[in-house]
Motif scaffolding. Structure first.
Motif, PDB file in Angstrom:
ATOM      1  N   ALA A  67       0.836  -1.061   0.047  1.00  0.00           N
ATOM      2  CA  ALA A  67       0.152   0.124  -0.169  1.00  0.00           C
ATOM      3  C   ALA A  67       0.896   1.398   0.077  1.00  0.00           C
ATOM      4  CB  ALA A  67      -1.058   0.259   1.324  1.00  0.00           C
ATOM      5  N   ALA A  68       2.047   1.223   0.665  1.00  0.00           N
ATOM      6  CA  ALA A  68       2.880   2.399   0.650  1.00  0.00           C
ATOM      7  C   ALA A  68       3.600   2.613  -0.471  1.00  0.00           C
ATOM      8  CB  ALA A  68       3.962   2.085   1.826  1.00  0.00           C
ATOM      9  N   LYS A  69       3.893   1.675  -1.381  1.00  0.00           N
ATOM     10  CA  LYS A  69       4.583   1.615  -2.656  1.00  0.00           C
ATOM     11  C   LYS A  69       3.612   0.921  -3.799  1.00  0.00           C
ATOM     12  CE  LYS A  69       8.939   1.690  -3.461  1.00  0.00           C
ATOM     13  NZ  LYS A  69      10.105   1.352  -3.486  1.00  0.00           N
ATOM     14  N   PRO A  70       2.588   1.354  -3.996  1.00  0.00           N
ATOM     15  CA  PRO A  70       1.885   0.644  -5.142  1.00  0.00           C
ATOM     16  C   PRO A  70       2.547   0.044  -6.321  1.00  0.00           C
ATOM     17  CG  PRO A  70       0.888   2.648  -4.893  1.00  0.00           C
ATOM     18  CD  PRO A  70       1.848   2.491  -3.795  1.00  0.00           C
ATOM     19  N   LYS A  96      -0.712   1.920 -10.534  1.00  0.00           N
ATOM     20  CA  LYS A  96      -0.423   3.147 -10.176  1.00  0.00           C
ATOM     21  C   LYS A  96      -1.711   3.908  -9.342  1.00  0.00           C
ATOM     22  CE  LYS A  96       2.086   3.877 -14.447  1.00  0.00           C
ATOM     23  NZ  LYS A  96       2.274   4.585 -15.709  1.00  0.00           N
ATOM     24  N   PRO A  97      -1.661   4.748  -8.350  1.00  0.00           N
ATOM     25  CA  PRO A  97      -2.638   5.440  -8.051  1.00  0.00           C
ATOM     26  C   PRO A  97      -3.335   6.405  -9.007  1.00  0.00           C
ATOM     27  CG  PRO A  97      -0.593   5.847  -6.737  1.00  0.00           C
ATOM     28  CD  PRO A  97      -0.410   5.034  -7.902  1.00  0.00           C
ATOM     29  N   GLY A  98      -4.705   6.207  -8.718  1.00  0.00           N
ATOM     30  CA  GLY A  98      -5.665   6.706  -9.769  1.00  0.00           C
ATOM     31  C   GLY A  98      -6.544   7.656  -9.170  1.00  0.00           C
ATOM     32  N   GLY A 136      -9.355   7.658  -5.317  1.00  0.00           N
ATOM     33  CA  GLY A 136      -8.775   6.353  -4.247  1.00  0.00           C
ATOM     34  C   GLY A 136      -8.753   5.102  -4.968  1.00  0.00           C
ATOM     35  N   LYS A 137      -8.707   4.948  -6.250  1.00  0.00           N
ATOM     36  CA  LYS A 137      -8.742   3.936  -6.994  1.00  0.00           C
ATOM     37  C   LYS A 137      -7.406   3.698  -7.539  1.00  0.00           C
ATOM     38  CE  LYS A 137     -13.347   3.559  -8.224  1.00  0.00           C
ATOM     39  NZ  LYS A 137     -14.371   2.467  -8.996  1.00  0.00           N
ATOM     40  N   PHE A 138      -7.043   2.614  -7.874  1.00  0.00           N
ATOM     41  CA  PHE A 138      -5.592   2.236  -8.596  1.00  0.00           C
ATOM     42  C   PHE A 138      -6.058   1.975 -10.223  1.00  0.00           C
ATOM     43  CE2 PHE A 138      -5.040   1.139  -4.332  1.00  0.00           C
ATOM     44  CZ  PHE A 138      -3.789   1.780  -4.023  1.00  0.00           C
ATOM     45  N   ASP A 139      -4.985   2.338 -10.951  1.00  0.00           N
ATOM     46  CA  ASP A 139      -5.095   2.007 -12.648  1.00  0.00           C
ATOM     47  C   ASP A 139      -4.272   1.000 -12.786  1.00  0.00           C
ATOM     48  OD1 ASP A 139      -6.862   4.147 -12.988  1.00  0.00           O
ATOM     49  OD2 ASP A 139      -4.981   5.684 -13.232  1.00  0.00           O
ATOM     50  N   VAL A 140      -4.691  -0.439 -13.112  1.00  0.00           N
ATOM     51  CA  VAL A 140      -3.795  -1.409 -13.448  1.00  0.00           C
ATOM     52  C   VAL A 140      -3.939  -1.842 -14.748  1.00  0.00           C
ATOM     53  CG1 VAL A 140      -4.042  -3.954 -12.988  1.00  0.00           C
ATOM     54  CG2 VAL A 140      -4.861  -2.366 -11.216  1.00  0.00           C
ATOM     55  N   ALA A 141      -2.713  -2.235 -15.181  1.00  0.00           N
ATOM     56  CA  ALA A 141      -2.536  -2.606 -16.758  1.00  0.00           C
ATOM     57  C   ALA A 141      -1.676  -3.851 -16.766  1.00  0.00           C
ATOM     58  CB  ALA A 141      -1.579  -1.390 -17.505  1.00  0.00           C
ATOM     59  N   GLY A 142      -1.973  -4.439 -17.676  1.00  0.00           N
ATOM     60  CA  GLY A 142      -1.148  -5.875 -17.796  1.00  0.00           C
ATOM     61  C   GLY A 142      -1.696  -6.585 -18.954  1.00  0.00           C
ATOM     62  N   LYS A 161      -9.385  -2.077  -0.542  1.00  0.00           N
ATOM     63  CA  LYS A 161      -9.904  -1.594   0.810  1.00  0.00           C
ATOM     64  C   LYS A 161      -9.826  -2.733   1.901  1.00  0.00           C
ATOM     65  CE  LYS A 161     -14.717  -3.028  -0.192  1.00  0.00           C
ATOM     66  NZ  LYS A 161     -15.938  -2.548  -0.449  1.00  0.00           N
ATOM     67  N   LYS A 162      -9.542  -2.276   3.059  1.00  0.00           N
ATOM     68  CA  LYS A 162      -9.436  -3.019   4.211  1.00  0.00           C
ATOM     69  C   LYS A 162     -10.534  -3.543   4.637  1.00  0.00           C
ATOM     70  CE  LYS A 162      -6.057  -3.672   6.708  1.00  0.00           C
ATOM     71  NZ  LYS A 162      -5.447  -4.952   7.017  1.00  0.00           N
ATOM     72  N   GLU A 163     -10.866  -4.949   5.123  1.00  0.00           N
ATOM     73  CA  GLU A 163     -12.023  -5.629   5.583  1.00  0.00           C
ATOM     74  C   GLU A 163     -11.457  -6.408   6.524  1.00  0.00           C
ATOM     75  OE1 GLU A 163     -14.731  -8.411   3.441  1.00  0.00           O
ATOM     76  OE2 GLU A 163     -15.284  -6.381   2.740  1.00  0.00           O
ATOM     77  N   GLY A 164     -11.473  -5.990   7.918  1.00  0.00           N
ATOM     78  CA  GLY A 164     -10.912  -6.684   8.841  1.00  0.00           C
ATOM     79  C   GLY A 164      -9.370  -6.741   8.821  1.00  0.00           C
ATOM     80  N   ASN A 165      -8.997  -7.721   8.871  1.00  0.00           N
ATOM     81  CA  ASN A 165      -7.495  -8.074   8.601  1.00  0.00           C
ATOM     82  C   ASN A 165      -7.262  -8.270   7.138  1.00  0.00           C
ATOM     83  OD1 ASN A 165      -6.560  -8.064  11.469  1.00  0.00           O
ATOM     84  ND2 ASN A 165      -6.939 -10.242  11.779  1.00  0.00           N
TER      85      ASN A 165
END
Length: 187
Positions: free
Chosen positions: A62-65, A112-114, A117-123, A141-145
């Motif tokens: 999360a710190a370095k997506p 990459k951060p988008g 609060g979303k991320f942009d994913v490529a692949g 998002k976090k859901e419990g642990n």
């Protein structure tokens, strides 16, 4: 003297470890809480089919997506349309040709951060032996642990030769398919 060298070596190793950037963390997928589905229209009626078997390998930081990585392998023989006859039909050569191509895969290349609060994913997505570059927004998002990864990837089925012969006609089964997923994973 030996103790002094050992202490210095330990201190040096500790210093090197602290200087290394934080690594992405390999997460374990919870199959009972995760799902992958394909949503499409047949004769203009929405249909949702679920893939009952898939695996996900996710290294997420999360710190370095941008250091994060993911690969997903979907068992195409596990597609469930809600009817055993339809399930057999989509395994045939004209559709997924599961005898030759039993798996579909996605391997991320960037995250990459988008916006919002979303991320942009490529692949790269490979289905039925055909590979194409794809991109989509991802919510984490976090859901419990656990971490929850959710998104939707729009594709064109004909890009991957899904629906050959008479099934290329998009008036019966639309070319547009939305791959929806929710992957729940934790350490």
């Amino acid at each position: 003297m030996l103790q002094h060298l050992s202490l210095r070596r330990s201190a040096a190793i500790l210093a090197m470890m602290l200087a290394l950037p934080a690594a992405a963390v390999m997460l374990k997928t919870d199959p009972a809480k995760s799902n992958v589905a394909a949503v499409f229209k047949q004769m203009n009626v929405p249909v949702e089919a679920k893939f009952k078997k898939f695996t996900a390998q996710i290294d997420f930081d999360a710190a370095k997506p941008e250091a994060s990585k993911a690969s997903i392998e979907i068992d195409t023989t596990s597609l469930d349309l809600g009817d055993p006859e339809y399930n057999k039909e989509v395994q045939k050569k004209e559709w997924f040709n599961t005898a030759q191509y039993p798996k579909a895969t996605f391997v991320s290349s960037t995250l990459k951060p988008g916006a919002a609060g979303k991320f942009d994913v490529a692949g790269r997505l490979t289905i039925k032996g055909k590979t194409a570059d794809v991109s989509f927004p991802l919510t984490v998002k976090k859901e419990g642990n656990a971490q929850v990864f959710e998104g939707s990837l729009p594709i064109k089925r004909l890009t991957y030769n899904i629906g050959e012969g008479e099934w290329k006609d998009t008036s019966m089964v639309a070319d547009e398919v939305l791959i929806k997923f929710r992957v729940v994973a934790s350490q």
